[in-house]
Scaffold this active site. Structure first.
Site, PDB file in Angstrom:
ATOM      1  N   LYS A 126      86.717  14.112 -56.813  1.00 25.68           N
ATOM      2  CA  LYS A 126      86.067  12.799 -56.910  1.00 25.68           C
ATOM      3  C   LYS A 126      84.583  12.893 -56.563  1.00 25.68           C
ATOM      4  O   LYS A 126      83.733  12.339 -57.272  1.00 25.68           O
ATOM      5  CB  LYS A 126      86.780  11.802 -55.976  1.00 25.68           C
ATOM      6  CG  LYS A 126      88.244  11.556 -56.348  1.00 25.68           C
ATOM      7  CD  LYS A 126      88.890  10.487 -55.493  1.00 25.68           C
ATOM      8  CE  LYS A 126      89.039  10.896 -54.043  1.00 25.68           C
ATOM      9  NZ  LYS A 126      89.961  12.046 -53.876  1.00 25.68           N
ATOM     10  N   ASP A 185      82.206   7.055 -50.628  1.00 22.87           N
ATOM     11  CA  ASP A 185      83.484   7.736 -50.431  1.00 22.87           C
ATOM     12  C   ASP A 185      84.377   6.888 -49.528  1.00 22.87           C
ATOM     13  O   ASP A 185      83.892   6.139 -48.682  1.00 22.87           O
ATOM     14  CB  ASP A 185      83.241   9.109 -49.802  1.00 22.87           C
ATOM     15  CG  ASP A 185      84.430  10.039 -49.968  1.00 22.87           C
ATOM     16  OD1 ASP A 185      85.359   9.691 -50.739  1.00 22.87           O
ATOM     17  OD2 ASP A 185      84.443  11.105 -49.334  1.00 22.87           O
ATOM     18  N   ARG A 229      90.215  22.186 -54.282  1.00 23.24           N
ATOM     19  CA  ARG A 229      89.636  22.462 -52.961  1.00 23.24           C
ATOM     20  C   ARG A 229      90.461  23.493 -52.204  1.00 23.24           C
ATOM     21  O   ARG A 229      89.915  24.404 -51.572  1.00 23.24           O
ATOM     22  CB  ARG A 229      89.540  21.168 -52.146  1.00 23.24           C
ATOM     23  CG  ARG A 229      88.912  21.369 -50.763  1.00 23.24           C
ATOM     24  CD  ARG A 229      88.897  20.077 -49.988  1.00 23.24           C
ATOM     25  NE  ARG A 229      88.037  19.086 -50.639  1.00 23.24           N
ATOM     26  CZ  ARG A 229      88.059  17.790 -50.352  1.00 23.24           C
ATOM     27  NH1 ARG A 229      88.915  17.313 -49.462  1.00 23.24           N
ATOM     28  NH2 ARG A 229      87.237  16.967 -50.970  1.00 23.24           N
TER      29      ARG A 229
END
Length: 344
Positions: free
Chosen positions: A67, A112, A220
């Site tokens: 994102k 975020d 990630r």
């Protein structure tokens, strides 16, 4: 160490690996999420043709799926400045007003964890998103008055791991909404090979596939495992990551064939061993694991649900038949037969 498999990354070392970022900068470099990429490409091209700023974008999905990376890609594609903050960091309406009044024309504001914005801040955000105006109350009591300030046109890019916690008025003001899904092993393989080339890590096809298969569908995690296995290979295997080296390193880190770590196995073990497979409430599990409820719900459970080891039901969490089998606890599978296969 010699091998007949070709090494997929260069042997030469970059001048300064620490300064290199493995985040893609452009949409064409972004691997995976094909439907999302196609839709974003159309939105970007339309905005460029109209010479307007991009409509407000909401990106939803578990942590580590890209994102934040996508928000910076949007800024690069639109050649727009980007300002980065987070929901918990904006505590008061004045904080948001300061950010928006300093926002550059056609710039991008990335927030975020936007679901954690205070409600009073949300109320200020609504007219800013729709009309590019700030409605502020100056003073208190009978002398209070409303002040309307214009702000530059901007694109709000919000990221959230829990879309369900967003208020309806805020969610409806986003013109573009995308949900990121877990990545396939094939996409993760490409991500790992790309990262290995940037970081000058020597890796073979089998090593990259081994990491991809245990990375929980998350880039990630794949990149983190690659860095840790690089350390292992440097010390134990002449700096070359083969399938055997990757397998040994992952075993040493306690990551099994499905990508589960010690926390995951302990989490499922508590449900199975102490609660006969469930159902068991999330608060009980949170106390037993000494972990925050939000962390369990956002970080650990989505993948366990995705691969069919856990069911979330109104009655609580239930370990599925596959979870019993994976942990080798077939003798206690009676509750899994009753509850764990979606029959609640």
């Amino acid at each position: 160490m010699t091998s007949h498999n070709p090494i997929l990354s260069p042997v030469v070392q970059p001048e300064d690996v620490g300064e290199l970022s493995i985040r893609p900068k452009r949409l064409r470099e972004f691997i995976g999420q094909p439907k999302l990429k196609e839709n974003i490409q159309i939105s970007l091209e339309a905005a460029r043709q109209r010479k307007e700023c991009l409509d407000h974008v909401l990106l939803c999905g578990p942590p580590g799926l890209g994102k934040t990376t996508l928000s910076h890609i949007l800024a690069n594609e639109m050649e727009a400045p980007i300002r980065v903050t987070s929901g918990p960091a904006i505590e008061r309406p004045g904080d948001l007003a300061a950010i928006l009044t300093n926002q550059e024309k056609n710039g991008i504001l990335f927030v975020d964890e936007i679901h954690r914005l205070p409600r009073t801040v949300e109320e200020i955000l609504y007219p800013a998103m729709e009309d590019f105006q700030l409605d502020l109350i100056v003073g208190k009591g009978p002398s209070a008055r409303t002040l309307r300030l214009p702000v530059e046109r901007f694109t709000l890019v919000g990221a959230t791991t829990r879309a369900g916690l967003l208020s309806s008025p805020l969610r409806e003001r986003f013109g573009i909404v995308h949900y990121l899904e877990f990545y396939s092993a094939e996409d993760l393989y490409q991500i790992i090979v790309r990262a290995a080339k940037i970081l000058a890590i020597q890796i073979e096809h089998g090593g990259a596939m081994e990491i991809a298969g245990r990375a929980r569908g998350t880039p990630r995690i794949a990149n983190r495992l690659l860095r840790r296995i690089r350390d292992y290979a440097q010390v134990k295997a002449d700096s070359v990551i083969t399938e055997k080296v990757a397998s040994k390193a992952l075993q040493l880190m306690g990551i099994d064939s499905l990508g589960l770590d010690d926390f995951d196995r302990r989490f499922l073990g508590i449900i199975i061993e102490k609660h006969d497979g469930g159902p068991v409430g999330i608060e009980t599990l949170s106390a037993a694991m000494s972990e925050e409820r939000d962390t369990i719900e956002d970080v650990y459970e989505p993948y366990l649900v995705q691969i069919g080891l856990l069911n979330r039901t109104p009655r609580g969490r239930i370990a599925t038949r596959s979870a019993f089998q994976h942990l080798g606890l077939t003798s206690k599978m009676h509750n899994a037969d009753l509850f764990g296969n979606g029959k609640v």
